[in-house]
Design a protein around this motif. Structure first.
Motif, PDB file in Angstrom:
ATOM      1  N   ASP A 226      13.453  18.612  24.370  1.00 43.76           N
ATOM      2  CA  ASP A 226      12.470  17.898  25.181  1.00 43.76           C
ATOM      3  C   ASP A 226      11.106  18.182  24.558  1.00 43.76           C
ATOM      4  O   ASP A 226      10.453  19.181  24.869  1.00 43.76           O
ATOM      5  N   PHE A 227      10.689  17.305  23.637  1.00 42.65           N
ATOM      6  CA  PHE A 227       9.462  17.558  22.880  1.00 42.65           C
ATOM      7  C   PHE A 227       8.227  17.549  23.774  1.00 42.65           C
ATOM      8  O   PHE A 227       7.277  18.292  23.535  1.00 42.65           O
ATOM      9  N   GLN A 228       8.217  16.714  24.807  1.00 36.94           N
ATOM     10  CA  GLN A 228       7.046  16.607  25.671  1.00 36.94           C
ATOM     11  C   GLN A 228       6.799  17.897  26.435  1.00 36.94           C
ATOM     12  O   GLN A 228       5.658  18.331  26.596  1.00 36.94           O
ATOM     13  N   ASN A 229       7.876  18.532  26.912  1.00 41.07           N
ATOM     14  CA  ASN A 229       7.742  19.750  27.710  1.00 41.07           C
ATOM     15  C   ASN A 229       7.990  21.032  26.904  1.00 41.07           C
ATOM     16  O   ASN A 229       8.064  22.112  27.485  1.00 41.07           O
ATOM     17  N   HIS A 230       8.157  20.896  25.586  1.00 42.09           N
ATOM     18  CA  HIS A 230       8.366  22.060  24.722  1.00 42.09           C
ATOM     19  C   HIS A 230       9.587  22.867  25.165  1.00 42.09           C
ATOM     20  O   HIS A 230       9.519  24.086  25.342  1.00 42.09           O
ATOM     21  N   LEU A 231      10.727  22.195  25.308  1.00 44.45           N
ATOM     22  CA  LEU A 231      11.961  22.846  25.734  1.00 44.45           C
ATOM     23  C   LEU A 231      13.099  22.499  24.783  1.00 44.45           C
ATOM     24  O   LEU A 231      13.223  21.354  24.335  1.00 44.45           O
TER      25      LEU A 231
ATOM     26  N   LEU B 207      18.253  13.332  17.630  1.00 45.57           N
ATOM     27  CA  LEU B 207      16.838  13.576  17.906  1.00 45.57           C
ATOM     28  C   LEU B 207      16.037  12.289  17.748  1.00 45.57           C
ATOM     29  O   LEU B 207      16.161  11.581  16.750  1.00 45.57           O
ATOM     30  N   ASP B 208      15.188  12.031  18.735  1.00 39.82           N
ATOM     31  CA  ASP B 208      14.375  10.812  18.739  1.00 39.82           C
ATOM     32  C   ASP B 208      13.074  11.055  17.975  1.00 39.82           C
ATOM     33  O   ASP B 208      11.992  11.156  18.560  1.00 39.82           O
ATOM     34  N   VAL B 209      13.211  11.197  16.667  1.00 38.17           N
ATOM     35  CA  VAL B 209      12.055  11.390  15.786  1.00 38.17           C
ATOM     36  C   VAL B 209      12.246  10.498  14.568  1.00 38.17           C
ATOM     37  O   VAL B 209      13.362  10.078  14.263  1.00 38.17           O
ATOM     38  N   PRO B 210      11.168  10.194  13.843  1.00 38.62           N
ATOM     39  CA  PRO B 210      11.321   9.387  12.622  1.00 38.62           C
ATOM     40  C   PRO B 210      12.246  10.075  11.629  1.00 38.62           C
ATOM     41  O   PRO B 210      12.232  11.307  11.494  1.00 38.62           O
ATOM     42  N   LYS B 211      13.030   9.278  10.923  1.00 38.72           N
ATOM     43  CA  LYS B 211      13.981   9.821   9.960  1.00 38.72           C
ATOM     44  C   LYS B 211      13.563   9.445   8.537  1.00 38.72           C
ATOM     45  O   LYS B 211      12.971   8.403   8.286  1.00 38.72           O
ATOM     46  N   SER B 212      13.913  10.319   7.618  1.00 39.08           N
ATOM     47  CA  SER B 212      13.685  10.060   6.196  1.00 39.08           C
ATOM     48  C   SER B 212      14.872   9.280   5.645  1.00 39.08           C
ATOM     49  O   SER B 212      15.893   9.133   6.328  1.00 39.08           O
ATOM     50  N   PRO B 213      14.778   8.751   4.434  1.00 45.36           N
ATOM     51  CA  PRO B 213      15.940   8.081   3.835  1.00 45.36           C
ATOM     52  C   PRO B 213      17.156   9.008   3.824  1.00 45.36           C
ATOM     53  O   PRO B 213      17.056  10.181   3.445  1.00 45.36           O
ATOM     54  N   GLY B 214      18.285   8.499   4.272  1.00 49.85           N
ATOM     55  CA  GLY B 214      19.483   9.324   4.368  1.00 49.85           C
ATOM     56  C   GLY B 214      19.734   9.865   5.754  1.00 49.85           C
ATOM     57  O   GLY B 214      20.760  10.505   5.993  1.00 49.85           O
TER      58      GLY B 214
END
Length: 498
Positions: free
Chosen positions: A143-148, A341-348
């Motif tokens: 939970d990135f927003q709540n740092h958990l 994880l709902d974050v930007p991904k790199s190639p691959g």
């Protein structure tokens, strides 16, 4: 576990089995306990959910949570300044594996404990400091927003405790979750092949190999079945696959032919690769390795695996390859946790990071090791999944976090105005691989196109052993490795199936 004894029940209105004796208490602690029960859909079992480590307070040190105990995570844990930070490591294993020597343990050249370094030895503060912990668990989400960080315990399957969930609040989060073996969606790989990435994989390979050797010596086994049982197939011609094939051919030549004389003519090794073996090495070294492996009795097959069945694999040209032991070593890809994880991904599909190894989309989150790669916007290529890359990233990020902490940015959301300094730069130190028969390859070029020193033979084997002996983390394990090598040289490999 001290942390488990300190858990505080906040809600115990529903009781199940042994939890009925828990009573609410009011003692203040950062290690709080939220007692709820969730019925798993369709499973009919009850899973407990706990709130483990609460956010740090003003009189406490900032907390760095590290997900993973591989090369990257353990190097960061080793170098982090524990006078500034409390360190919490979450991993399903309580040790780091020295992977370059893992293939040697499969055939008894080294003992398993020689390549495993406990996390508590890498960073003693985890065992001693009141705010630092190691948790035997898997990370299930963030939970990135709540740092958990959401975690679930690892309880070793049936016959043990039911796993339970808990959360950890972080000031700084370092995702070093590594990668998983790539199967390319080929049917049957996970069910029938053995990977070579963890100590338990090496133990499984060793037990399977020795079991097949002993079974083939028992009356009633046909010649055809003996040939199948004693056919060891390695898929993947990278350094791991080549090193394991070399170790296996040495084992056959020096030990099997003496101690399993009745079946010595049946055992053989096949290495299957879709392209060229050791494709990242100098062409001259690849040709040398090919000749040496063939001389050692390893059969090289160029082909693509189409299907894996319980007793044979099928290649794309329709060829059937029976096997008794199948080792899969075809590279790595992102794990389900990284994919989720709902974050930007790199190639691959790796976690995307910027030049400072930050995950740009969220605050106070970094990624290092095989689970991350540079975003396309940085203009940098995705680095290879190598131990030296991961270790260098762990060292760099530890230095950056220490500097941030000394500048007063260790708390959550406190480092936005702090200069991060020089970005991470990777310089390749070269590659090494052993190919058996006291021979190895040493390629010191910084890239495949660059010029540099490339040597092979006995001298390279001595350099290979010397380099890795000095890279083993602790003096304790260096002693183990040296003694194991000496014992094997004098008395041969241990063939006990324990």
């Amino acid at each position: 576990m001290p942390w488990f004894r300190n858990l505080i029940p906040l809600s115990s209105s529903t009781t199940f089995g042994t939890h009925s004796s828990l009573k609410p208490i009011t003692t203040a602690t950062s290690l709080s306990y939220a007692f709820t029960h969730q019925l798993l859909h369709g499973a009919g079992t009850v899973a407990a959910t706990y709130a483990g480590l609460a956010p740090t307070k003003g009189d406490e040190k900032a907390r760095v949570v590290v997900l993973g105990s591989g090369w990257a995570g353990c190097r960061l844990i080793k170098d982090i300044d524990t006078s500034i930070y409390d360190v919490v490591c979450v991993s399903p294993r309580n040790h780091m594996v020295f992977t370059p020597l893992l293939a040697s343990t499969c055939v008894g050249t080294l003992e398993f404990r020689s390549v495993a370094e406990p996390i508590g030895r890498i960073q003693p503060a985890i065992s001693r400091e009141p705010g630092s912990y190691y948790f035997l668990a898997n990370s299930t989400g963030v939970d990135f927003q709540n740092h958990l960080v959401n975690c679930q315990t690892v309880t070793d399957g049936a016959g043990t405790l039911e796993p339970w969930n808990f959360t950890i609040a972080y000031d700084k989060l370092v995702i070093a979750a590594g990668a998983e073996a790539s199967t390319f969606g080929i049917r049957g790989v996970k069910e029938h092949a053995i990977f070579l990435r963890e100590v338990h994989h090496a133990q499984e390979i060793r037990r399977k190999l020795l079991l097949n050797l002993m079974l083939s010596d028992v009356p009633g086994v046909s010649d055809e079945e003996k040939r199948r049982l004693l056919h060891c197939v390695v898929v993947g011609g990278g350094p791991t696959g080549v090193e394991f094939s070399g170790e296996l051919s040495d084992f056959i030549t020096r030990d099997v032919r003496q101690r399993y004389a009745h079946v010595k003519d049946y055992i053989r090794v096949t290495l299957i690769e879709a392209n060229e073996i050791l494709s990242s090495f100098d062409d001259r070294l690849r040709i040398y390795a090919t000749k040496q492996l063939i001389k050692s009795g390893v059969r090289l097959v160029r082909g693509i695996v189409k299907d894996v069945q319980p007793e044979k694999i099928v290649l794309s040209d329709g060829t059937d390859v029976p096997y008794g032991l199948l080792v899969w070593s075809t590279g790595v890809g992102p794990s389900p946790f990284v994919k989720s994880l709902d974050v930007p991904k790199s190639p691959g599909g790796r976690i995307g990071v910027d030049e400072w190894l930050r995950v740009p989309a969220v605050q106070d989150v970094f990624a290092i090791g095989d689970c991350c790669g540079f975003l396309e916007s940085t203009g940098k290529p995705v680095l290879p999944a190598l131990a030296q890359v991961a270790e260098r990233q762990g060292k760099y990020l530890a230095q950056e976090l220490n500097r941030i902490g000394k500048a007063g940015g260790g708390r959550a959301n406190a480092a936005m105005d702090i200069d991060l300094g020089s970005p991470f730069v990777y310089r390749h130190l070269g590659s090494m691989a052993t190919i058996g028969r006291y021979k190895a390859l040493v390629d010191l070029r910084q890239s495949k196109e660059a010029r540099g020193l490339s040597v092979a033979g006995f001298g390279s084997w001595f350099v290979w052993r010397s380099a890795y002996l000095t890279r083993v983390i602790s003096w304790r394990n260096r002693f183990y490795v040296a003694i194991n090598w000496l014992t094997t040289l004098v008395f041969g490999r241990d063939i006990s199936r324990i």
